[in-house]
Scaffold this motif. Sequence first.
Motif, PDB file in Angstrom:
ATOM      1  N   THR A   1      48.529  32.986  26.973  1.00  0.00           N
ATOM      2  CA  THR A   1      47.836  33.721  26.161  1.00  0.00           C
ATOM      3  C   THR A   1      46.511  33.674  26.430  1.00  0.00           C
ATOM      4  OG1 THR A   1      48.522  33.914  24.261  1.00  0.00           O
ATOM      5  CG2 THR A   1      50.185  35.056  26.179  1.00  0.00           C
TER       6      THR A   1
ATOM      7  N   GLN B   1      61.526  31.606  30.188  1.00  0.00           N
ATOM      8  CA  GLN B   1      61.490  32.251  31.451  1.00  0.00           C
ATOM      9  C   GLN B   1      61.761  33.815  30.664  1.00  0.00           C
ATOM     10  OE1 GLN B   1      60.820  31.700  34.095  1.00  0.00           O
ATOM     11  NE2 GLN B   1      60.549  33.875  34.493  1.00  0.00           N
TER      12      GLN B   1
ATOM     13  N   CYS C   1      57.920  34.765  29.233  1.00  0.00           N
ATOM     14  CA  CYS C   1      56.433  35.225  30.451  1.00  0.00           C
ATOM     15  C   CYS C   1      56.080  36.808  31.316  1.00  0.00           C
ATOM     16  CB  CYS C   1      57.363  34.362  31.502  1.00  0.00           C
ATOM     17  SG  CYS C   1      56.482  31.963  31.070  1.00  0.00           S
ATOM     18  N   ASN C   2      58.233  36.280  31.425  1.00  0.00           N
ATOM     19  CA  ASN C   2      57.975  37.969  31.921  1.00  0.00           C
ATOM     20  C   ASN C   2      57.613  39.201  30.857  1.00  0.00           C
ATOM     21  OD1 ASN C   2      59.739  37.200  34.012  1.00  0.00           O
ATOM     22  ND2 ASN C   2      61.579  37.322  33.231  1.00  0.00           N
TER      23      ASN C   2
ATOM     24  N   HIS D   1      55.466  38.713  29.317  1.00  0.00           N
ATOM     25  CA  HIS D   1      54.116  38.486  29.278  1.00  0.00           C
ATOM     26  C   HIS D   1      53.140  39.448  30.506  1.00  0.00           C
ATOM     27  CE1 HIS D   1      49.681  36.294  28.866  1.00  0.00           C
ATOM     28  NE2 HIS D   1      49.887  36.488  30.642  1.00  0.00           N
ATOM     29  N   ARG D   2      53.955  38.650  32.173  1.00  0.00           N
ATOM     30  CA  ARG D   2      54.063  39.616  33.312  1.00  0.00           C
ATOM     31  C   ARG D   2      53.829  41.359  32.920  1.00  0.00           C
ATOM     32  NH1 ARG D   2      57.637  36.203  35.570  1.00  0.00           N
ATOM     33  NH2 ARG D   2      57.053  34.814  35.883  1.00  0.00           N
ATOM     34  N   ASN D   3      55.072  41.728  32.627  1.00  0.00           N
ATOM     35  CA  ASN D   3      54.488  42.725  32.061  1.00  0.00           C
ATOM     36  C   ASN D   3      53.929  44.068  31.265  1.00  0.00           C
ATOM     37  OD1 ASN D   3      57.527  43.538  33.511  1.00  0.00           O
ATOM     38  ND2 ASN D   3      58.324  43.314  32.206  1.00  0.00           N
TER      39      ASN D   3
ATOM     40  N   ALA E   1      50.550  42.723  30.750  1.00  0.00           N
ATOM     41  CA  ALA E   1      49.741  41.952  31.572  1.00  0.00           C
ATOM     42  C   ALA E   1      49.382  43.151  32.256  1.00  0.00           C
ATOM     43  CB  ALA E   1      49.430  40.729  32.204  1.00  0.00           C
ATOM     44  N   ARG E   2      50.618  43.716  33.178  1.00  0.00           N
ATOM     45  CA  ARG E   2      50.587  44.845  33.953  1.00  0.00           C
ATOM     46  C   ARG E   2      50.116  46.274  33.347  1.00  0.00           C
ATOM     47  NH1 ARG E   2      56.168  42.778  36.493  1.00  0.00           N
ATOM     48  NH2 ARG E   2      55.624  40.523  37.762  1.00  0.00           N
TER      49      ARG E   2
END
Length: 192
Positions: free
Chosen positions: A27, A63, A66-67, A69-71, A73-74
Amino acid sequence: MTRSCKAFEDLLQQAQRPVLGHLIRLTGSIHAAQDVLQSANVTAMEKQYAFEEGTNFVAWLSQIACNHHRNQARKLATSSSVVLVDDQLHDVIERRHRERVEQNRQRNNWQRLSHCLDQLPDHQRELVQRFYLDGQTLNELAEMSGRKANAIGQALHRARQRLVRCVQQTGDSTDAEFLSDHPLSQPTAETP
């Protein structure tokens, strides 16, 4: 698969530091990383029975993190893309406005200063021109005029005082402050 909650909590506690380090690199912010890790911890507690004993717990928690973080960010990209454009546009408009105001202020100050320079007697205006605008030294002006450098410095001082008074009379106090910061009001080390 029976596992005590205490054993899982111990694994979770041991994984905090390495997963946080990974998230900080991901991040670029310790605060954002801590927020993501907190969300990942909640998910891990909810899904603790999905973890297979004997596998790498740090990798499992990483993991999940990371999921998250991706969510995040989206969500941020879809919800704030218009706002970011608006914020950027607002910043550009605001910066351009400040530049215009500053340009107008400088133009007005130069016009006022030019008017005041025109009010000086010819010999003072010539000294100001040669010293401040042409860059001649006190010694050069003294040689040219046949006067002492001290006398030239005093004449420049009197010219500056006249300019200050003139600017104060033709403008408000902020313009006088401008003149006190202006190069014409700052003699070189040669000036007494």
